[in-house]
Design an enzyme around this catalytic site. Structure first.
Site: not given
Length: 232
Positions: A32, A46, A132, A136, A167
């Site tokens: 991460d 990255d 987004y 996906k 989250t």
């Protein structure tokens, strides 16, 4: 037990996945931009840095599995989404997933497993989130293509597609909207279980697909959405 790489391991679902795997006795390697406190080994990088990614996979291996969870979002419609934002989201969500699989491949043991992070957003649309949704859909296409490519080695490739998950990723997105709290309330009620998922509930599904309990499942999408799409 096994060794598993988790990308996006500093986030809610990624951290929970590391925790679930560690509880089962496995070693986890977190990748991460930030430190991953839930991973046994945390490597900061990255995903777009292909050289660093290849080096990290070599350091982590040999591997029993890979969970590609890292992802980003930025609001925008077709008519107003900045091209750089659209391209960046596709690069990270789909491109970063592809690169992680590419460089994990030499380290993956035959008979291992890969799980990608899909989303119900690949199937249904929310206005103002075009990049987004597109990313996906690309991830699910990547999963299906890769499942055939890895099959001769006995490596299974699947995806988990959550609905809304409680989250920091979700909180940051809602905080940018003037009616974010109202959207949160509507989102919770949009699931027939009347709440968002907890990160660990998605992590358990990922761990299942990585495990031998899913030994004859490949090329599939496991939807973990609390009945969200049932109402669509």
């Amino acid at each position: 037990m096994g060794t598993y790489v988790v990308t996006g391991s500093a986030g809610g679902i990624g951290g929970a996945t590391c925790r679930v795997l560690r509880t089962a006795g496995h070693r986890t390697v977190g990748l991460d931009l930030a430190e991953s406190p839930e991973a046994d080994l945390s490597l900061t990088l990255d995903l777009m840095d292909e050289g660093a990614l290849a080096k990290a996979m070599a350091e982590a291996g040999p591997l029993d599995g890979l969970a590609c969870i890292a992802g980003i979002n930025a609001m925008g419609r077709v008519t107003d989404q900045p091209w750089e934002d659209f391209r960046r989201i596709l690069r990270v969500n789909a491109g970063g997933t592809m690169l992680a699989m590419k460089h994990a491949s030499p380290q993956l043991k035959d008979g291992g497993a890969i799980v990608l992070m899909g989303s119900v957003s690949a199937h249904i649309a929310t206005d103002g989130s075009v990049a987004y949704h597109t990313s996906k859909g690309a991830v699910l296409g990547l999963m299906r293509a890769a499942s055939g490519e890895f099959a001769p080695r006995g490596i299974r490739v699947n995806a988990v597609s959550p609905g809304w998950v409680d989250t920091d990723f979700t909180n940051r997105a809602l905080a940018k909207l003037p009616d974010g709290e109202a959207i949160r309330q509507r989102a919770s009620g949009a699931h027939i279980l009347n709440r968002m998922a907890r990160p660990v509930e998605v992590a358990e599904a990922i761990a299942f697909l990585l495990s031998d309990a899913a030994s004859f499942i490949t090329g599939e999408e496991l939807v973990v959405d609390g009945g969200f799409m049932r109402r669509k």
